[in-house]
Structures are given as structure tokens and as C-alpha cells.
Design a protein around this motif. Structure first.
Motif, mmCIF file in Angstrom:
data_model
loop_
_atom_site.group_PDB
_atom_site.id
_atom_site.type_symbol
_atom_site.label_atom_id
_atom_site.label_comp_id
_atom_site.label_asym_id
_atom_site.label_seq_id
_atom_site.Cartn_x
_atom_site.Cartn_y
_atom_site.Cartn_z
ATOM 1 N N UNK A 155 0.693 -1.114 0.183
ATOM 2 C CA UNK A 155 0.035 0.571 -0.041
ATOM 3 C C UNK A 155 0.975 0.933 -0.388
ATOM 4 N N UNK A 156 1.863 1.558 -0.302
ATOM 5 C CA UNK A 156 2.768 2.439 -0.396
ATOM 6 C C UNK A 156 3.451 2.017 1.618
ATOM 7 N N UNK A 157 3.794 3.360 1.876
ATOM 8 C CA UNK A 157 4.306 4.132 3.322
ATOM 9 C C UNK A 157 2.792 4.754 4.071
ATOM 10 N N UNK A 158 2.526 2.846 4.253
ATOM 11 C CA UNK A 158 1.475 3.573 5.321
ATOM 12 C C UNK A 158 1.455 2.332 7.096
ATOM 13 N N UNK A 159 0.140 3.257 7.750
ATOM 14 C CA UNK A 159 0.986 3.091 9.182
ATOM 15 C C UNK A 159 0.351 1.519 9.956
ATOM 16 N N UNK A 160 -0.458 0.538 10.623
ATOM 17 C CA UNK A 160 -0.718 -0.297 10.783
ATOM 18 C C UNK A 160 -2.320 -0.054 10.677
ATOM 19 N N UNK A 161 -2.839 1.432 10.668
ATOM 20 C CA UNK A 161 -4.764 0.747 10.364
ATOM 21 C C UNK A 161 -5.073 0.570 9.491
ATOM 22 N N UNK A 162 -6.179 0.309 8.949
ATOM 23 C CA UNK A 162 -7.010 -0.149 7.569
ATOM 24 C C UNK A 162 -7.897 1.265 6.985
ATOM 25 N N UNK A 163 -8.112 1.539 6.203
ATOM 26 C CA UNK A 163 -8.072 2.478 5.361
ATOM 27 C C UNK A 163 -9.384 2.200 4.583
ATOM 28 N N UNK A 164 -10.450 2.413 5.319
ATOM 29 C CA UNK A 164 -12.102 2.597 4.203
ATOM 30 C C UNK A 164 -11.879 1.194 3.807
ATOM 31 N N UNK A 165 -11.692 0.677 4.469
ATOM 32 C CA UNK A 165 -12.104 -1.105 4.218
ATOM 33 C C UNK A 165 -13.331 -1.228 3.669
ATOM 34 N N UNK A 166 -12.848 -2.404 2.196
ATOM 35 C CA UNK A 166 -14.235 -3.136 1.833
ATOM 36 C C UNK A 166 -14.011 -4.258 1.449
ATOM 37 N N UNK A 167 -15.525 -5.012 1.565
ATOM 38 C CA UNK A 167 -14.905 -6.207 0.523
ATOM 39 C C UNK A 167 -15.428 -6.231 -1.010
ATOM 40 N N UNK A 168 -15.333 -6.792 -1.837
ATOM 41 C CA UNK A 168 -16.418 -7.178 -2.789
ATOM 42 C C UNK A 168 -17.447 -7.052 -3.241
ATOM 43 N N UNK A 169 -17.942 -7.776 -1.988
ATOM 44 C CA UNK A 169 -19.135 -8.127 -1.436
ATOM 45 C C UNK A 169 -20.661 -7.023 -1.215
ATOM 46 N N UNK A 170 -19.112 -6.183 -0.763
ATOM 47 C CA UNK A 170 -20.120 -4.816 -0.943
ATOM 48 C C UNK A 170 -20.508 -4.084 -1.621
ATOM 49 N N UNK A 171 -20.136 -4.342 -2.741
ATOM 50 C CA UNK A 171 -20.446 -3.366 -4.060
ATOM 51 C C UNK A 171 -21.375 -4.415 -4.626
#
Ligand SMILES: [Mn+2]
Length: 357
Positions: A155-171
Motif C-alpha cells: 500500500x505504499x508507506x502506510x501505518x498499521x490502521x485499515x483505510x476505508x476497508x471494503x469487501x467485494x461483496x459490498x459492491x
């Protein structure tokens, strides 16, 4: 109608490799006669970079023959306080309620907010209620697809938190033909979503258009497609890291320097080489470890290379050991499978190296 989709430029300064990648995307857009350039988040590395580069970006995004739509990402969303102006040809999608209409295509943006999976699912339901299923709806999204099983290092330089997490099923139920995403830097990835009304649907991460970290290796791609058609990889001639591994093999009959030279062939002019030299050499027959390392440095100096990584070893003591020579002769007679022979030889080398210490 042609659309070019990218994300994660992470602009920091004027006219560096990332800036030049943006320039190239704009040139590609003009040459390909696109209608829309979609930037799915992290156009800037930090909110402060937006502030510093805003005048330059305005100049770049003025009187273009197409529209640039910019989605705030987790790196730069703090600077998008609402109504931020990025030039006459650009529009910031900072409100999920306000899509951008372009002919038969409606582009929706889900700008970054510190939200968890449940909140995102709810927001997508609210958006679905506003979408017209007959239209070609596109959604720009910047976040982490949990189905992707990627490592956080992708993800590049990211910390440990999840950002806007989604699952394919959400769509699944969202009346969108395309989810055009950003946040995943490593490579171009496409998932197909369940069809709606017989229409194909896609989720696409284009990958960063210029490498941000050394994990982003290989030629960079963008997504160039016809509205209604499948997403397509478009190769860019932008800065990227190129990882090459040379596994030196004293049994191959090829000179180690020649093996290195071969690995340096066909490098893209915009690539920065990350060379690893592994395996074994017979230091008594040609160059010793120090001399070979110097030669590798000399050869790779012309290829915009980073400091090479050296993991190779001189195993002359093993190669000239009678016990090992006996073993090799027996192996030659007993084993006909080339791959298996190689594996057994490798095991014997390791065992002998340890035994000699
Ligand atoms: Mn990013």
C-alpha cells in the motif's frame, strides 16, 4: 467515450519523477482523446503538498481537452476542505452525494473519511439509492479491499490502521459498472463483480503510475478503457524500480561477470535497478568476492542502479574438497533428473560449508 484511470501519484515536489508521471498521463489523455481522467485518491503525498503545488496543478489542469476528476485519499484528504480549486479542467469529488455527469456516464466519488467497514457499507447503500441503474455509473473509491489478501507493504508507506476497508461483496448490489479504486500501489489488479442486467462489472486497482516505494517494481500501468467495455492495462514510460536477481552458479560453466551482464539487459530507460547477486562462485578460478562485487558495481553503475544487494558466497573450499568431488561424481551417475541433481548439489554445498567451519 474513453476514460483513463489512475491513483496514488503522491505528488511532493514540482517536476520530479512523480510530477513527470502526471504530465505523461495528461499527454496520454490528449493523444488517446479521452473524455475523463480519473484520479482515485492520493494525488498528493500530504495535505501540505497540495498547498505548495496548488498553483502548478491549476496551471496543468487548465484548458485540457478532457475533465480531470480528483478523489481525496487518505494521504491528502485533510487539505480538501470543500470547494478546493485545482484548475478549470478539474473537479474534486469531495461529496458522495454529488456525482459528475459526462454524457451517458455518471461518476460518483466516495472521498476518504476515517470510516470502518460497517459505515462504508451503509454509505454505499445510501449512494445506491441515488444511482440510476440504467446509466453507466462509475464509483471512485480509495481504500483497502479486504478480499485482496495483500500485505500492508503493498500500500505504499502506510501505518498499521485499515483505510476505508471494503469487501467485494459490498459492491454486489451497487448499480455501478465500475469501481475504480486507489490505495493499492504494487500492481494493476482487476476483479470481476457479479453481473447486473447482463452487464459485466469490474473492480480495478491501477497501481501507482510512478513507484513510491521499492516494493513497487516493474513497469507502471494505468487503466484506459471505453465506457461500457472492459478495463485495459496501458503501459506507462514512467519512473519505476526494477528488481533483478542473479543467482550465480559455478556449475553452469558461465562466467559470473557474464551472468551479471546478462541480467542487466533490456532495462527500461525510466527504471531504477534493484540488483541482487546471490548464489556461489569459485573464487580460485576468476574473481574473488571483493573483486566480483567491485565488478558488479562497475557494470550496474550505468543503469541508474541502487546499491546492489550481495548475498553470494565464494565456495572454493567446498568445490576443491575431495569428499565433495566424490559426491558429485556419484550424483552424476545416479541421478538423471537435472532439477533434482541441482537441488541435491545445493544441499551438499550448504552442508559442506557448515562442516568446514
Ligand atoms: Mn497511496
Amino acid at each position: 467515450m474513453k476514460i483513463l484511470h489512475t491513483a496514488d501519484l503522491h505528488l511532493k515536489v514540482y517536476n520530479d519523477e512523480r510530477w513527470q508521471a502526471l504530465q505523461q498521463l495528461l499527454d496520454t489523455g490528449a493523444a488517446e482523446q479521452i473524455s475523463l481522467l480519473l484520479i482515485s485518491g492520493d494525488l498528493f503525498d500530504h495535505g501540505a503538498d497540495l498547498l505548495n503545488l496548488q498553483d502548478r496543478v491549476r496551471a496543468l489542469f487548465s484548458s485540457l481537452p478532457f475533465t480531470v476528476l480528483v478523489l481525496p485519499g487518505n494521504h491528502d484528504y485533510a487539505a480538501f476542505t470543500g470547494g478546493i480549486y485545482l484548475g478549470g479542467s478539474a473537479r474534486v469529488l469531495d461529496d458522495w452525494r454529488q456525482p459528475f455527469q459526462c454524457g451517458a456516464v455518471t461518476v460518483w466519488g466516495l472521498p476518504f473519511e476515517p470510516a470502518g467497514g460497517a459505515e462504508i457499507l451503509l454509505r454505499l447503500r445510501e449512494m445506491a439509492a441515488r444511482m440510476e441503474p440504467g446509466q453507466i455509473n462509475l464509483l471512485l473509491y480509495h481504500g483497502e479491499l479486504l478480499d485482496a489478501f495483500f500485505s500492508r507493504r503493498d500500500l505504499g508507506e502506510e501505518g498499521s490502521s485499515r483505510y476505508m476497508p471494503a469487501r467485494l461483496a459490498y459492491f454486489n448490489e451497487l448499480p455501478c459498472d465500475y469501481i475504480l479504486a486507489g490505495h493499492f500501489h504494487t500492481s494493476y489488479r482487476v476483479w470481476t463483480l457479479p453481473r447486473q442486467n447482463g452487464r459485466e462489472r469490474y473492480f480495478v486497482y491501477p497501481g501507482s503510475p510512478a513507484s513510491v516505494t521499492r516494493r513497487e517494481t516493474g513497469r507502471r500501468l494505468a487503466n484506459l478503457f471505453e465506457a461500457g467495455g472492459p478495463p485495459r492495462e496501458y503501459p506507462l514510460d514512467t519512473f519505476h524500480y526494477e528488481a533483478r536477481l542473479v543467482k550465480l552458479d559455478p556449475f553452469s560453466g558461465t562466467d559470473p561477470v557474464e551472468q551479471v551482464r546478462r541480467a542487466l539487459k533490456n532495462l527500461h530507460p525510466q527504471s531504477r535497478l534493484l540488483l541482487t547477486v546471490a548464489g556461489y562462485i569459485d573464487g580460485s578460478r576468476g574473481l574473488d568476492e571483493t573483486a566480483l562485487a567491485a565488478e558488479v558495481r562497475r557494470l550496474s553503475a550505468g543503469c541508474r542502479a541502487a546499491e546492489p544487494e550481495f548475498t553470494f558466497r565464494d565456495i572454493r573450499a567446498v568445490l576443491h574438497d575431495d569428499l565433495f568431488r566424490n559426491f558429485l561424481e556419484k550424483l552424476d551417475r545416479a541421478e538423471s533428473d537435472g532439477e533434482r541433481k541441482k537441488r541435491l548439489r545445493e544441499l551438499a554445498v550448504r552442508a559442506m560449508m557448515e562442516a568446514k567451519l
